[in-house]
Design an enzyme around this catalytic site. Structure first.
Site, PDB file in Angstrom:
ATOM      1  N   GLY A  60      10.477  18.010   2.924  1.00 48.46           N
ATOM      2  CA  GLY A  60      10.515  18.150   1.119  1.00 48.46           C
ATOM      3  C   GLY A  60      11.861  18.507   0.648  1.00 48.46           C
ATOM      4  N   SER A  61      12.567  17.077   0.609  1.00 51.30           N
ATOM      5  CA  SER A  61      13.424  17.268  -0.143  1.00 51.30           C
ATOM      6  C   SER A  61      13.745  16.673  -1.327  1.00 51.30           C
ATOM      7  CB  SER A  61      14.777  16.049   0.592  1.00 51.30           C
ATOM      8  OG  SER A  61      14.314  14.652   0.680  1.00 51.30           O
ATOM      9  N   MET A  74       2.178  12.038   4.078  1.00 50.26           N
ATOM     10  CA  MET A  74       2.121  10.914   5.352  1.00 50.26           C
ATOM     11  C   MET A  74       0.911  10.463   5.391  1.00 50.26           C
ATOM     12  SD  MET A  74       4.870   9.472   5.374  1.00 50.26           S
ATOM     13  CE  MET A  74       4.714   8.667   6.457  1.00 50.26           C
ATOM     14  N   ARG A  75      -0.311  10.734   4.450  1.00 45.22           N
ATOM     15  CA  ARG A  75      -1.679  10.217   5.311  1.00 45.22           C
ATOM     16  C   ARG A  75      -2.600   9.431   3.821  1.00 45.22           C
ATOM     17  NH1 ARG A  75      -4.238  12.977   9.457  1.00 45.22           N
ATOM     18  NH2 ARG A  75      -6.101  12.218   8.186  1.00 45.22           N
ATOM     19  N   ILE A  76      -3.226   9.347   4.157  1.00 44.47           N
ATOM     20  CA  ILE A  76      -4.098   8.002   3.601  1.00 44.47           C
ATOM     21  C   ILE A  76      -5.433   8.602   2.950  1.00 44.47           C
ATOM     22  CG2 ILE A  76      -5.242   5.756   2.686  1.00 44.47           C
ATOM     23  CD1 ILE A  76      -3.045   4.355   4.818  1.00 44.47           C
ATOM     24  N   ASN A  80       2.535   9.258  -6.681  1.00 44.42           N
ATOM     25  CA  ASN A  80       2.782   9.381  -5.161  1.00 44.42           C
ATOM     26  C   ASN A  80       4.513   8.854  -6.498  1.00 44.42           C
ATOM     27  OD1 ASN A  80       3.152   9.052  -2.646  1.00 44.42           O
ATOM     28  ND2 ASN A  80       2.477   7.110  -2.691  1.00 44.42           N
ATOM     29  N   HIS A  93       6.856   6.202  -3.899  1.00 41.94           N
ATOM     30  CA  HIS A  93       6.736   5.375  -2.357  1.00 41.94           C
ATOM     31  C   HIS A  93       8.700   4.697  -2.341  1.00 41.94           C
ATOM     32  CE1 HIS A  93       5.753   2.789   0.731  1.00 41.94           C
ATOM     33  NE2 HIS A  93       6.406   1.751  -0.266  1.00 41.94           N
ATOM     34  N   SER A 128       9.575   3.700  -5.847  1.00 41.56           N
ATOM     35  CA  SER A 128       8.221   3.726  -6.914  1.00 41.56           C
ATOM     36  C   SER A 128       7.275   4.568  -7.052  1.00 41.56           C
ATOM     37  CB  SER A 128       8.160   2.488  -5.930  1.00 41.56           C
ATOM     38  OG  SER A 128       8.398   1.166  -6.249  1.00 41.56           O
ATOM     39  N   THR A 178      -4.948   4.921  -6.321  1.00 43.01           N
ATOM     40  CA  THR A 178      -5.653   3.930  -6.676  1.00 43.01           C
ATOM     41  C   THR A 178      -6.087   3.999  -5.623  1.00 43.01           C
ATOM     42  OG1 THR A 178      -5.258   2.276  -6.820  1.00 43.01           O
ATOM     43  CG2 THR A 178      -5.903   3.125  -9.243  1.00 43.01           C
ATOM     44  N   ASP A 194      -0.498   2.110  -1.717  1.00 38.54           N
ATOM     45  CA  ASP A 194       0.230   1.998  -2.189  1.00 38.54           C
ATOM     46  C   ASP A 194       0.974   0.820  -3.034  1.00 38.54           C
ATOM     47  OD1 ASP A 194       1.642   3.693  -0.524  1.00 38.54           O
ATOM     48  OD2 ASP A 194       2.406   2.588   0.959  1.00 38.54           O
ATOM     49  N   GLU A 246      15.677   9.317  -5.862  1.00 38.16           N
ATOM     50  CA  GLU A 246      14.453   9.579  -5.678  1.00 38.16           C
ATOM     51  C   GLU A 246      14.691  10.961  -5.985  1.00 38.16           C
ATOM     52  OE1 GLU A 246      12.792   9.269  -1.752  1.00 38.16           O
ATOM     53  OE2 GLU A 246      11.525   7.705  -2.040  1.00 38.16           O
TER      54      GLU A 246
HETATM   55  C1  GRF Z   1      10.422   9.671   0.438  1.00 35.97           C
HETATM   56  O1  GRF Z   1      11.718   8.836   1.160  1.00 35.97           O
HETATM   57  C2  GRF Z   1       9.293   8.885  -0.156  1.00 35.97           C
HETATM   58  O2  GRF Z   1       9.538   8.168  -0.581  1.00 35.97           O
HETATM   59  C3  GRF Z   1       8.226   8.815   1.442  1.00 35.97           C
HETATM   60  O3  GRF Z   1       8.695  10.614   2.016  1.00 35.97           O
HETATM   61  C4  GRF Z   1       9.626  10.443   2.002  1.00 35.97           C
HETATM   62  C5  GRF Z   1       9.690  11.753   2.061  1.00 35.97           C
HETATM   63  O4  GRF Z   1      10.790  12.508   1.861  1.00 35.97           O
HETATM   64  N1  GRF Z   1       6.868   8.901   0.655  1.00 35.97           N
HETATM   65  P1  GRF Z   1      11.288  13.961   1.722  1.00 35.97           P
HETATM   66  O5  GRF Z   1      10.234  14.952   2.353  1.00 35.97           O
HETATM   67  O6  GRF Z   1      10.951  14.344   0.142  1.00 35.97           O
HETATM   68  O7  GRF Z   1      12.331  14.689   2.096  1.00 35.97           O
END
Ligand code: GRF
Length: 211
Positions: free
Chosen positions: A7-8, A85-87, A102, A104, A131, A136, A140, A169
């Protein structure tokens, strides 16, 4: 907001909300992992949280319906994926069309899926990054909004490179969410509009001096 891990990014977004820099309210942080560190971090910000572990549901569709019900009950207008982390099944994506964003950790369309930092290193890329895109049905593959580019440095490991990408990010995601909150960013069909103009390519930020 949906998360699965540390959750950073959630913290970066919550901080931007707390300072008034990002004019939105985080109505809920939900996770498919009850132990996700991000849930505790959200609670520290006074944000409502929900854990929806997949094992509590008979099917993927039932799991996603429960998540959707929690999102809708919170009054959220936008669904922010921050390390979820789920689709999703097509029904979930269709329900939040144009309202599902999202993050990525690669410069899409390069390296969709997992282990992006390892793959960027193995490819010998000099530049890597992150990104932000509307989601959709294609994994990704949704329309890109913005990208943050960071250098790959000699001696980088997946961890050091990943840390640099996260830093990018943390700067980029709150900024892009601000565009949405201000009503400057919209998805119409498959086209991203920023300030009323169609984006021919994502907005790119170079973080060349990232540590
Ligand atoms: C991020 O790098 C994001 O791009 C990917 O998962 C990571 C999540 O990191 N989808 P965090 O949990 O926000 O630290």
């Amino acid at each position: 907001m949906l998360i699965s891990g540390t959750g950073s990014n959630l913290v970066a977004i919550a901080r931007a909300v707390a300072t008034g820099e990002l004019p939105l309210k985080i109505t809920l942080v939900a996770s498919d992992r009850a132990q996700a560190q991000g849930l505790a971090r959200a609670a520290e910000f006074g944000i409502a949280t929900a854990a929806c572990p997949t094992r509590d549901y008979a099917t993927r569709a039932a799991h996603e319906a429960a998540i959707a019900a929690a999102i809708d009950a919170s009054g959220a207008e936008l669904v922010i994926l921050a390390g979820y982390m789920r689709i999703f099944e097509p029904a979930f994506v269709a329900r939040y069309a144009g309202r599902l964003i999202n993050l990525h950790p690669s410069l899409l369309p390069q390296f969709p899926g997992l282990h992006t930092h390892e793959r960027a290193l193995a490819a010998g890329d000099a530049v890597h990054g992150t990104s932000i895109h509307f989601v959709t049905a294609q994994l990704d593959g949704g329309p890109l909004i913005a990208q943050g580019r960071v250098p790959v440095r000699p001696g980088d490991t997946a961890d050091t490179l990943g840390a640099r990408v996260r830093l990018a990010e943390h700067q980029l995601y709150p900024k892009v969410l601000g565009w949405y909150a201000h009503g400057w960013l919209r998805l119409v069909g498959d086209t991203v509009y920023l300030h009323g103009l169609p984006l021919a390519a994502p907005v790119v930020y170079d973080l060349a001096h990232a540590p």
